[in-house]
Design a protein around this motif. Structure first.
Motif, PDB file in Angstrom:
ATOM      1  N   SER A 113       0.823  -1.210   0.000  1.00 22.40           N
ATOM      2  CA  SER A 113       0.000   0.000   0.000  1.00 22.40           C
ATOM      3  C   SER A 113       0.856   1.259   0.000  1.00 22.40           C
ATOM      4  CB  SER A 113      -0.956  -0.002   1.187  1.00 22.40           C
ATOM      5  OG  SER A 113      -0.223   0.015   2.392  1.00 22.40           O
ATOM      6  N   VAL A 114       1.997   1.243   0.681  1.00 19.19           N
ATOM      7  CA  VAL A 114       2.889   2.399   0.645  1.00 19.19           C
ATOM      8  C   VAL A 114       3.477   2.559  -0.758  1.00 19.19           C
ATOM      9  CG1 VAL A 114       5.070   3.316   1.536  1.00 19.19           C
ATOM     10  CG2 VAL A 114       3.391   2.377   3.102  1.00 19.19           C
ATOM     11  N   THR A 115       3.778   1.438  -1.418  1.00 17.04           N
ATOM     12  CA  THR A 115       4.259   1.500  -2.801  1.00 17.04           C
ATOM     13  C   THR A 115       3.191   2.091  -3.719  1.00 17.04           C
ATOM     14  OG1 THR A 115       5.633  -0.458  -2.402  1.00 17.04           O
ATOM     15  CG2 THR A 115       5.227   0.144  -4.686  1.00 17.04           C
ATOM     16  N   ILE A 116       1.944   1.708  -3.512  1.00 16.30           N
ATOM     17  CA  ILE A 116       0.847   2.280  -4.301  1.00 16.30           C
ATOM     18  C   ILE A 116       0.724   3.775  -4.048  1.00 16.30           C
ATOM     19  CG2 ILE A 116      -1.671   2.290  -4.533  1.00 16.30           C
ATOM     20  CD1 ILE A 116      -1.582  -0.737  -4.115  1.00 16.30           C
ATOM     21  N   LEU A 117       0.899   4.205  -2.812  1.00 15.34           N
ATOM     22  CA  LEU A 117       0.839   5.635  -2.510  1.00 15.34           C
ATOM     23  C   LEU A 117       1.968   6.405  -3.193  1.00 15.34           C
ATOM     24  CD1 LEU A 117      -0.148   5.556   1.253  1.00 15.34           C
ATOM     25  CD2 LEU A 117      -1.547   6.279  -0.668  1.00 15.34           C
ATOM     26  N   VAL A 118       3.167   5.819  -3.230  1.00 17.37           N
ATOM     27  CA  VAL A 118       4.286   6.478  -3.916  1.00 17.37           C
ATOM     28  C   VAL A 118       4.002   6.593  -5.407  1.00 17.37           C
ATOM     29  CG1 VAL A 118       6.716   6.209  -4.554  1.00 17.37           C
ATOM     30  CG2 VAL A 118       6.010   5.882  -2.198  1.00 17.37           C
ATOM     31  N   VAL A 119       3.464   5.527  -6.002  1.00 16.62           N
ATOM     32  CA  VAL A 119       3.128   5.569  -7.429  1.00 16.62           C
ATOM     33  C   VAL A 119       2.055   6.619  -7.698  1.00 16.62           C
ATOM     34  CG1 VAL A 119       2.065   4.226  -9.297  1.00 16.62           C
ATOM     35  CG2 VAL A 119       3.859   3.220  -7.908  1.00 16.62           C
ATOM     36  N   SER A 120       1.091   6.729  -6.788  1.00 13.82           N
ATOM     37  CA  SER A 120       0.032   7.728  -7.005  1.00 13.82           C
ATOM     38  C   SER A 120       0.576   9.148  -6.930  1.00 13.82           C
ATOM     39  CB  SER A 120      -1.087   7.541  -5.983  1.00 13.82           C
ATOM     40  OG  SER A 120      -0.688   7.975  -4.700  1.00 13.82           O
ATOM     41  N   VAL A 121       1.565   9.389  -6.078  1.00 15.92           N
ATOM     42  CA  VAL A 121       2.175  10.719  -6.016  1.00 15.92           C
ATOM     43  C   VAL A 121       2.981  10.978  -7.285  1.00 15.92           C
ATOM     44  CG1 VAL A 121       3.917  12.096  -4.817  1.00 15.92           C
ATOM     45  CG2 VAL A 121       2.197  10.852  -3.511  1.00 15.92           C
TER      46      VAL A 121
ATOM     47  N   ARG B 209       2.481   9.728 -10.261  1.00 10.08           N
ATOM     48  CA  ARG B 209       1.589   9.889 -11.412  1.00 10.08           C
ATOM     49  C   ARG B 209       0.618  11.048 -11.244  1.00 10.08           C
ATOM     50  NH1 ARG B 209      -0.446   4.647 -14.274  1.00 10.08           N
ATOM     51  NH2 ARG B 209      -1.785   6.303 -14.979  1.00 10.08           N
ATOM     52  N   ASP B 210       0.589  11.638 -10.065  1.00  7.98           N
ATOM     53  CA  ASP B 210      -0.325  12.739  -9.739  1.00  7.98           C
ATOM     54  C   ASP B 210      -1.781  12.312  -9.972  1.00  7.98           C
ATOM     55  OD1 ASP B 210      -0.912  15.242  -8.759  1.00  7.98           O
ATOM     56  OD2 ASP B 210      -0.917  16.171 -10.738  1.00  7.98           O
ATOM     57  N   ASP B 211      -2.090  11.114  -9.473  1.00 14.21           N
ATOM     58  CA  ASP B 211      -3.438  10.554  -9.608  1.00 14.21           C
ATOM     59  C   ASP B 211      -3.927  10.182  -8.211  1.00 14.21           C
ATOM     60  OD1 ASP B 211      -5.770   9.417 -10.426  1.00 14.21           O
ATOM     61  OD2 ASP B 211      -4.861   7.781 -11.545  1.00 14.21           O
ATOM     62  N   TRP B 212      -4.842  10.971  -7.662  1.00 15.39           N
ATOM     63  CA  TRP B 212      -5.227  10.743  -6.280  1.00 15.39           C
ATOM     64  C   TRP B 212      -6.194   9.581  -6.122  1.00 15.39           C
ATOM     65  CZ3 TRP B 212     -10.130  11.734  -4.115  1.00 15.39           C
ATOM     66  CH2 TRP B 212     -11.046  12.341  -4.963  1.00 15.39           C
ATOM     67  N   TRP B 213      -6.792   9.086  -7.208  1.00 15.51           N
ATOM     68  CA  TRP B 213      -7.650   7.908  -7.105  1.00 15.51           C
ATOM     69  C   TRP B 213      -6.826   6.668  -6.773  1.00 15.51           C
ATOM     70  CZ3 TRP B 213     -12.557   8.026  -6.221  1.00 15.51           C
ATOM     71  CH2 TRP B 213     -13.309   9.107  -6.659  1.00 15.51           C
ATOM     72  N   ILE B 214      -5.641   6.577  -7.335  1.00 13.50           N
ATOM     73  CA  ILE B 214      -4.760   5.463  -6.982  1.00 13.50           C
ATOM     74  C   ILE B 214      -4.369   5.572  -5.510  1.00 13.50           C
ATOM     75  CG2 ILE B 214      -2.531   4.386  -7.473  1.00 13.50           C
ATOM     76  CD1 ILE B 214      -2.797   5.344 -10.332  1.00 13.50           C
TER      77      ILE B 214
ATOM     78  N   VAL C 131      -7.073   4.165  -3.309  1.00  4.55           N
ATOM     79  CA  VAL C 131      -6.998   2.698  -3.261  1.00  4.55           C
ATOM     80  C   VAL C 131      -5.893   2.247  -2.310  1.00  4.55           C
ATOM     81  CG1 VAL C 131      -6.477   0.648  -4.643  1.00  4.55           C
ATOM     82  CG2 VAL C 131      -7.980   2.402  -5.555  1.00  4.55           C
ATOM     83  N   GLY C 132      -4.748   2.926  -2.342  1.00  4.79           N
ATOM     84  CA  GLY C 132      -3.660   2.589  -1.423  1.00  4.79           C
ATOM     85  C   GLY C 132      -4.047   2.784   0.031  1.00  4.79           C
ATOM     86  N   VAL C 133      -4.776   3.850   0.322  1.00  6.69           N
ATOM     87  CA  VAL C 133      -5.215   4.099   1.703  1.00  6.69           C
ATOM     88  C   VAL C 133      -6.232   3.045   2.142  1.00  6.69           C
ATOM     89  CG1 VAL C 133      -6.510   5.724   3.141  1.00  6.69           C
ATOM     90  CG2 VAL C 133      -4.688   6.544   1.675  1.00  6.69           C
ATOM     91  N   ILE C 134      -7.133   2.661   1.256  1.00  2.67           N
ATOM     92  CA  ILE C 134      -8.110   1.617   1.600  1.00  2.67           C
ATOM     93  C   ILE C 134      -7.406   0.297   1.870  1.00  2.67           C
ATOM     94  CG2 ILE C 134      -9.993   0.209   0.660  1.00  2.67           C
ATOM     95  CD1 ILE C 134     -10.990   2.772  -0.718  1.00  2.67           C
ATOM     96  N   ILE C 135      -6.437  -0.054   1.038  1.00  2.00           N
ATOM     97  CA  ILE C 135      -5.688  -1.287   1.267  1.00  2.00           C
ATOM     98  C   ILE C 135      -4.930  -1.205   2.585  1.00  2.00           C
ATOM     99  CG2 ILE C 135      -3.737  -2.669   0.444  1.00  2.00           C
ATOM    100  CD1 ILE C 135      -4.625  -1.988  -2.396  1.00  2.00           C
TER     101      ILE C 135
END
Length: 86
Positions: free
Chosen positions: A40-48, A50-55, A58-62
């Motif tokens: 989930s932390v990796t997903i949060l880094v990817v979302s930052v 890509r500048d996509d807060w929907w991803i 998902v990382g926060v929910i996971i």
């Protein structure tokens, strides 16, 4: 930043190896909890990146729900072992 993502993925492989190697259920659950947190932390880094807060959502929910489900599973296993031990 790509090196950071590669390092995070390599760090993700360590608890997966521990989960496959160890037969103790508590060590396995601890390894899965660590894997869920790192993923989930990796997903949060990817979302930052890509500048996509929907991803990021998902990382926060996971991050929140994944660890809660492992805690519930641990309680069920503990109660089942308490009943079987008398």
């Amino acid at each position: 930043m790509n090196l950071v993502l590669i390092a995070m993925i390599l760090a993700l492989l360590v608890p997966i190896y521990v989960a496959c190697k160890d037969d103790d259920i508590w060590q396995t659950m601890l390894a899965f909890a660590s894997t869920a947190t790192k993923a989930s932390v990796t997903i949060l880094v990817v979302s930052v990146l890509r500048d996509d807060w929907w991803i990021g959502v998902v990382g926060v929910i996971i991050l929140s729900v994944g660890n809660a489900s492992l805690m519930l599973l641990a309680q069920v296993i503990k109660r089942m072992s308490d009943v079987s031990n008398g």
